[in-house]
Design a protein around this motif. Structure first.
Motif, PDB file in Angstrom:
ATOM      1  N   UNK A  27      51.827  87.625  23.410  1.00 34.51           N
ATOM      2  CA  UNK A  27      51.159  86.736  24.362  1.00 34.51           C
ATOM      3  C   UNK A  27      50.683  85.467  23.661  1.00 34.51           C
ATOM      4  N   UNK A  33      58.008  86.618  29.242  1.00 34.63           N
ATOM      5  CA  UNK A  33      57.336  87.677  30.017  1.00 34.63           C
ATOM      6  C   UNK A  33      58.123  88.988  30.036  1.00 34.63           C
ATOM      7  N   UNK A  37      56.963  92.691  28.941  1.00 33.48           N
ATOM      8  CA  UNK A  37      56.938  93.840  29.853  1.00 33.48           C
ATOM      9  C   UNK A  37      57.679  95.029  29.238  1.00 33.48           C
ATOM     10  N   UNK A  40      55.400  96.689  26.854  1.00 33.57           N
ATOM     11  CA  UNK A  40      54.370  97.473  27.543  1.00 33.57           C
ATOM     12  C   UNK A  40      54.975  98.801  28.016  1.00 33.57           C
ATOM     13  N   UNK A  44      53.540 102.490  27.123  1.00 29.96           N
ATOM     14  CA  UNK A  44      53.195 103.434  28.190  1.00 29.96           C
ATOM     15  C   UNK A  44      53.950 104.751  28.030  1.00 29.96           C
TER      16      UNK A  44
ATOM     17  N   UNK B  50      47.825  95.306  33.129  1.00 30.07           N
ATOM     18  CA  UNK B  50      48.338  94.150  32.381  1.00 30.07           C
ATOM     19  C   UNK B  50      49.798  93.885  32.756  1.00 30.07           C
ATOM     20  N   UNK B  51      50.581  94.953  32.867  1.00 29.93           N
ATOM     21  CA  UNK B  51      52.001  94.790  33.215  1.00 29.93           C
ATOM     22  C   UNK B  51      52.154  94.128  34.577  1.00 29.93           C
ATOM     23  N   UNK B  52      51.360  94.581  35.543  1.00 31.71           N
ATOM     24  CA  UNK B  52      51.464  93.992  36.882  1.00 31.71           C
ATOM     25  C   UNK B  52      51.034  92.526  36.866  1.00 31.71           C
ATOM     26  N   UNK B  54      51.323  90.432  34.365  1.00 30.02           N
ATOM     27  CA  UNK B  54      52.372  89.630  33.722  1.00 30.02           C
ATOM     28  C   UNK B  54      53.572  89.496  34.656  1.00 30.02           C
ATOM     29  N   UNK B  55      53.924  90.587  35.353  1.00 27.85           N
ATOM     30  CA  UNK B  55      55.040  90.516  36.301  1.00 27.85           C
ATOM     31  C   UNK B  55      54.718  89.502  37.399  1.00 27.85           C
ATOM     32  N   UNK B  56      53.480  89.548  37.863  1.00 32.36           N
ATOM     33  CA  UNK B  56      53.011  88.615  38.879  1.00 32.36           C
ATOM     34  C   UNK B  56      53.233  87.159  38.427  1.00 32.36           C
ATOM     35  N   UNK B  57      52.800  86.880  37.222  1.00 34.22           N
ATOM     36  CA  UNK B  57      52.935  85.534  36.679  1.00 34.22           C
ATOM     37  C   UNK B  57      54.404  85.156  36.527  1.00 34.22           C
ATOM     38  N   UNK B  58      55.201  86.148  36.104  1.00 41.47           N
ATOM     39  CA  UNK B  58      56.634  85.907  35.919  1.00 41.47           C
ATOM     40  C   UNK B  58      57.307  85.546  37.246  1.00 41.47           C
TER      41      UNK B  58
ATOM     42  N   UNK C  79      55.206  90.422  45.817  1.00 38.46           N
ATOM     43  CA  UNK C  79      54.282  90.954  44.809  1.00 38.46           C
ATOM     44  C   UNK C  79      53.423  92.065  45.395  1.00 38.46           C
ATOM     45  N   UNK C  83      53.353  95.936  44.151  1.00 44.67           N
ATOM     46  CA  UNK C  83      52.045  96.545  43.869  1.00 44.67           C
ATOM     47  C   UNK C  83      51.865  97.865  44.621  1.00 44.67           C
TER      48      UNK C  83
END
Lengths: 87, 87, 87, 87
Positions: A27, A33, A37, A40, A44, B50-52, B54-58, C79, C83
């Motif tokens: 980061x 990105x 991911x 991550x 996980x 955090x993954x969600x 970053x995915x959101x931002x992506x 998104x 989610x």
């Protein structure tokens, strides 16, 4: 699956700790990105494996002994752990 | 969900790193399996969040710009990320 | 992954419908819990696959067109679907 | 969680069967992908609930009795079910 000792579990967790540190650096360095991911996902999967190994040990040990000794609360606790830990 | 900056994400990851370190110490101190599993759940939930983010931002950034510029490979990549990252 | 047509998806759903009916009969016939759970896993995997195929089609179609037409609400909706649909 | 009887489980499965049939009709009628995905999520949550209820009954019943009777294979089987059924 043979029972796992603490040392092996701690080794796995050290690796995961390193992966999380690596994600922070990705980061900081504005890495892509999608690559972050994937890292991550790897961390996980590592935690999921450690969790299953500990649950495995718990069921073979504490739960089995508890039931043999007539302790039904251990069954309730196990069901609650499964409920909270998986999906 | 407002876009998140790197600093906030790194703070979250530092907290997760600390949790993983704490799990190691719980194992070293032979703490009760069920308590350890709950801590692993907490660290996993942190990584999932955090993954969600970053995915959101992506999706809002790279994917939207890519599609606007007629880059279809970004769509294929997104679908692969979703496939590999969720369940 | 090539785009999938409705007919194929409906075939998959008919199979899943049959599996759910089969699970009901297993319960009526007092079949072994573990065998029933394996059948539920199979039906769940089937639904997960159908969901991913539909999401895939949605992203390639509606989402891509929406973004090209400057409709940002489609991104917000995507998104939110991710989610709610994964983990 | 009180033990659940077969009748209640079969009722739940009938509802899920109906939901899967409804998803097929949504596809036939070219309903919006996102609405279809939400219906799939509902059917999946229904199956997940039934699975947890059956696992619950299995652990309280077969597993507890098996361990009391010194049958260790039931523990192995349970661990395998958890491994395959969750995440």
């Amino acid at each position: 699956m043979a029972e796992i000792n603490n040392e092996k579990l701690i080794q796995r967790l050290s690796r995961i700790e390193g992966q999380v540190g690596g994600i922070k650096r990705m980061l900081e360095n504005d890495r892509y990105c999608v690559d972050i991911i994937h890292q991550i996902n790897a961390a996980q999967a590592g935690l999921e494996k450690v969790k299953k190994l500990i649950l495995d040990r718990h069921v073979r040990g504490c739960v089995t002994r508890g039931i043999q000794n007539g302790d039904n609360s251990i069954v309730e606790e196990l069901l609650e752990v499964i409920e909270r830990s998986f999906k």
